[in-house]
Design a protein around this motif. Structure first.
Motif, PDB file in Angstrom:
ATOM      1  N   SER A  77       0.628   3.058   2.160  1.00 62.45           N
ATOM      2  CA  SER A  77       1.833   2.127   1.422  1.00 62.45           C
ATOM      3  C   SER A  77       1.924   2.261   0.078  1.00 62.45           C
ATOM      4  O   SER A  77       1.195   3.061  -0.533  1.00 62.45           O
ATOM      5  CB  SER A  77       1.373   0.804   1.849  1.00 62.45           C
ATOM      6  OG  SER A  77       0.276   0.209   0.595  1.00 62.45           O
ATOM      7  N   CYS A  83      -1.308   2.261   5.841  1.00 64.85           N
ATOM      8  CA  CYS A  83      -0.243   1.494   6.649  1.00 64.85           C
ATOM      9  C   CYS A  83      -0.520   1.015   8.167  1.00 64.85           C
ATOM     10  O   CYS A  83      -1.493   1.959   8.615  1.00 64.85           O
ATOM     11  CB  CYS A  83       1.120   2.227   6.769  1.00 64.85           C
ATOM     12  SG  CYS A  83       2.045   2.260   5.339  1.00 64.85           S
ATOM     13  N   ASP A 127       0.575  -3.503   5.321  1.00 68.36           N
ATOM     14  CA  ASP A 127      -0.803  -2.752   4.896  1.00 68.36           C
ATOM     15  C   ASP A 127      -1.863  -3.772   5.045  1.00 68.36           C
ATOM     16  O   ASP A 127      -3.003  -3.529   4.709  1.00 68.36           O
ATOM     17  CB  ASP A 127      -0.491  -2.220   3.506  1.00 68.36           C
ATOM     18  CG  ASP A 127      -0.427  -2.897   2.430  1.00 68.36           C
ATOM     19  OD1 ASP A 127      -0.263  -4.203   2.745  1.00 68.36           O
ATOM     20  OD2 ASP A 127      -0.317  -2.707   1.347  1.00 68.36           O
TER      21      ASP A 127
END
Length: 140
Positions: A77, A83, A127
């Motif tokens: 992220s 992520c 995230d």
């Protein structure tokens, strides 16, 4: 360009190409036949701190029954954490969405999940740095 950047670019490109050409993966088989990719569902693109996902539409060969899967472009992220993405589904507009796929941490697609009748599917991405560090936009 660093080799890790090249690999990340190739991985993202591979996922986008697979989604575009209708790659169904090994989980596309159903009891009645195969699922044909028919495009990305409008209004389902979700993005949060650089983590991206959307719902793909599919139809079973022969019956035309609707199926959905999540497609993700994931990595790190913008905040420097991993992520995550997953597919959620509800069986009617009055029911809550529930996670139906595994949580993905790399660019990938989920398996196909039934999405006919009143069923609705959406993707969630983020995230998870905090409990609310993700988003789920739209549904099909």
């Amino acid at each position: 360009m660093k080799s890790s950047s090249v690999l990340r670019t190739l991985a993202v490109t591979g996922v986008l190409v697979a989604a575009t050409v209708g790659w169904t993966g090994s989980s596309s088989a159903t009891a009645n036949g195969d699922i044909i990719f028919s495009g990305s569902a409008p209004g389902t693109y979700s993005e949060f701190v650089g983590c991206k996902g959307w719902v793909d539409m599919g139809h079973e060969v022969g019956s035309g029954t609707a199926y959905a899967r999540g497609s993700f472009v994931l990595g790190t992220s913008t905040r420097g954490t991993v992520c995550k993405g997953w597919l959620e589904r509800r069986t009617s507009p009055s029911n809550a969405f529930e996670q139906v796929s595994a949580t993905h941490t790399a660019s990938d697609v989920t398996g196909w999940f039934y999405d006919g009748g009143d069923y609705q599917a959406r993707v969630c991405v983020g995230d998870k740095l905090y409990a609310n560090s993700y988003t789920c936009i739209g549904f099909w």
